[in-house]
Design a protein around this motif. Structure first.
Motif, PDB file in Angstrom:
ATOM      1  N   THR A  62       0.835  -1.202   0.000  1.00 56.17           N
ATOM      2  CA  THR A  62       0.000   0.000   0.000  1.00 56.17           C
ATOM      3  C   THR A  62       0.870   1.253   0.000  1.00 56.17           C
ATOM      4  O   THR A  62       0.578   2.226  -0.698  1.00 56.17           O
ATOM      5  CB  THR A  62      -0.936   0.009   1.226  1.00 56.17           C
ATOM      6  N   ALA A  63       1.958   1.224   0.776  1.00 56.09           N
ATOM      7  CA  ALA A  63       2.857   2.383   0.831  1.00 56.09           C
ATOM      8  C   ALA A  63       3.542   2.597  -0.509  1.00 56.09           C
ATOM      9  O   ALA A  63       3.750   3.737  -0.929  1.00 56.09           O
ATOM     10  CB  ALA A  63       3.885   2.184   1.935  1.00 56.09           C
ATOM     11  N   VAL A  64       3.869   1.524  -1.208  1.00 57.85           N
ATOM     12  CA  VAL A  64       4.540   1.637  -2.503  1.00 57.85           C
ATOM     13  C   VAL A  64       3.556   2.074  -3.588  1.00 57.85           C
ATOM     14  O   VAL A  64       3.874   2.921  -4.430  1.00 57.85           O
ATOM     15  CB  VAL A  64       5.212   0.300  -2.875  1.00 57.85           C
ATOM     16  N   CYS A  65       2.350   1.516  -3.575  1.00 64.94           N
ATOM     17  CA  CYS A  65       1.372   1.820  -4.631  1.00 64.94           C
ATOM     18  C   CYS A  65       0.830   3.240  -4.527  1.00 64.94           C
ATOM     19  O   CYS A  65       0.652   3.907  -5.540  1.00 64.94           O
ATOM     20  CB  CYS A  65       0.217   0.825  -4.581  1.00 64.94           C
ATOM     21  N   SER A  69       0.568   9.564  -0.063  1.00 64.86           N
ATOM     22  CA  SER A  69       0.307   9.761   1.354  1.00 64.86           C
ATOM     23  C   SER A  69       0.499   8.459   2.114  1.00 64.86           C
ATOM     24  O   SER A  69       0.030   7.399   1.675  1.00 64.86           O
ATOM     25  CB  SER A  69      -1.134  10.254   1.544  1.00 64.86           C
ATOM     26  N   PRO A  70       1.165   8.509   3.269  1.00 64.41           N
ATOM     27  CA  PRO A  70       1.314   7.294   4.078  1.00 64.41           C
ATOM     28  C   PRO A  70       0.040   6.932   4.843  1.00 64.41           C
ATOM     29  O   PRO A  70      -0.007   5.909   5.508  1.00 64.41           O
ATOM     30  CB  PRO A  70       2.451   7.649   5.042  1.00 64.41           C
ATOM     31  N   GLN A  71      -0.995   7.765   4.715  1.00 64.80           N
ATOM     32  CA  GLN A  71      -2.225   7.519   5.466  1.00 64.80           C
ATOM     33  C   GLN A  71      -2.866   6.188   5.066  1.00 64.80           C
ATOM     34  O   GLN A  71      -3.412   5.487   5.903  1.00 64.80           O
ATOM     35  CB  GLN A  71      -3.216   8.658   5.265  1.00 64.80           C
ATOM     36  N   TYR A  72      -2.796   5.827   3.776  1.00 60.58           N
ATOM     37  CA  TYR A  72      -3.379   4.564   3.334  1.00 60.58           C
ATOM     38  C   TYR A  72      -2.633   3.371   3.942  1.00 60.58           C
ATOM     39  O   TYR A  72      -3.246   2.380   4.341  1.00 60.58           O
ATOM     40  CB  TYR A  72      -3.378   4.468   1.810  1.00 60.58           C
ATOM     41  N   ALA A  73      -1.314   3.472   4.022  1.00 57.51           N
ATOM     42  CA  ALA A  73      -0.533   2.390   4.617  1.00 57.51           C
ATOM     43  C   ALA A  73      -0.841   2.272   6.107  1.00 57.51           C
ATOM     44  O   ALA A  73      -0.978   1.160   6.639  1.00 57.51           O
ATOM     45  CB  ALA A  73       0.951   2.633   4.397  1.00 57.51           C
ATOM     46  N   ILE A  74      -0.978   3.396   6.775  1.00 56.22           N
ATOM     47  CA  ILE A  74      -1.308   3.375   8.206  1.00 56.22           C
ATOM     48  C   ILE A  74      -2.705   2.789   8.414  1.00 56.22           C
ATOM     49  O   ILE A  74      -2.934   2.010   9.344  1.00 56.22           O
ATOM     50  CB  ILE A  74      -1.201   4.796   8.798  1.00 56.22           C
ATOM     51  N   LEU A 136      -9.200   7.413   9.555  1.00 56.75           N
ATOM     52  CA  LEU A 136      -8.394   6.718   8.546  1.00 56.75           C
ATOM     53  C   LEU A 136      -9.275   6.352   7.357  1.00 56.75           C
ATOM     54  O   LEU A 136     -10.501   6.316   7.466  1.00 56.75           O
ATOM     55  CB  LEU A 136      -7.759   5.465   9.150  1.00 56.75           C
ATOM     56  N   SER A 137      -8.654   6.066   6.251  1.00 56.77           N
ATOM     57  CA  SER A 137      -9.379   5.713   5.035  1.00 56.77           C
ATOM     58  C   SER A 137     -10.196   4.439   5.254  1.00 56.77           C
ATOM     59  O   SER A 137      -9.626   3.379   5.559  1.00 56.77           O
ATOM     60  CB  SER A 137      -8.388   5.486   3.891  1.00 56.77           C
ATOM     61  N   PRO A 138     -11.522   4.509   5.086  1.00 54.78           N
ATOM     62  CA  PRO A 138     -12.353   3.322   5.332  1.00 54.78           C
ATOM     63  C   PRO A 138     -11.995   2.136   4.422  1.00 54.78           C
ATOM     64  O   PRO A 138     -11.979   0.994   4.879  1.00 54.78           O
ATOM     65  CB  PRO A 138     -13.771   3.802   5.052  1.00 54.78           C
TER      66      PRO A 138
END
Length: 167
Positions: A62-65, A69-74, A136-138
């Motif tokens: 997720t962090a690479v794709c 924003s790192p929010q998706y990885a978190i 966070l992103s649902p």
């Protein structure tokens, strides 16, 4: 005659004592139960480790794709973490249930219902915290959670089949 009867009774008492100290014929089951419990604990640890690994891989992907924003990885890490916590709580409660006497089936059933409700409420509360409080992103939170739960189910099924085939 009295001394002969006393010797006879003493010999009989010794034999009774030996019979009381001798385990019953089905005592061999106890060792098998202990081995099964140890194997189940190892199995649960492996499943939790697989869940953790899958969550970390999904977080990395997720962090690479989504480089923006790192929010998706978190968020994916949060959802996967909730799933790992759910699996750990399941393993812990299963081991706790094994400690209680199996003689009272109603008590065992009550405990299992309580443990299931506890896990459900923990998951709902943690998902609520991730989605409402932390905002966070649902999609990422639920994606991480579903991935972790899928790994939990798949690992338990596939590893059980592997263990049953080896027996």
């Amino acid at each position: 005659m009295d001394s002969g009867a006393a010797v006879k009774n003493h010999g009989s008492g010794k034999k009774d004592a030996e019979q009381r100290l001798t385990p019953p014929l089905n005592a061999a089951i106890i060792a098998a139960l202990f081995r099964a419990e140890v194997q189940e604990k190892r199995f649960a640890r492996k499943v939790i480790a697989l869940q953790t690994l899958a969550t970390l891989v999904a977080t990395g992907l997720t962090a690479v794709c989504w480089k923006s924003s790192p929010q998706y990885a978190i968020a994916a890490l949060g959802g996967g973490g909730i799933s790992v916590l759910n699996g750990a709580l399941l393993a812990w409660r299963m081991s706790r249930a094994a400690l209680h006497s199996a003689h009272d089936a109603h008590q065992q059933l009550r405990l299992m219902y309580f443990y299931a409700a506890e896990r459900f409420l923990a998951v709902v509360a943690l998902l609520g915290i991730c989605l409402v409080v932390l905002k966070l992103s649902p999609l990422a939170v639920l994606g991480g959670f579903v991935l972790g739960q899928t790994v939990l189910l798949a690992a338990r099924l596939l590893m059980k089949i592997k263990f049953e085939d080896s027996d």
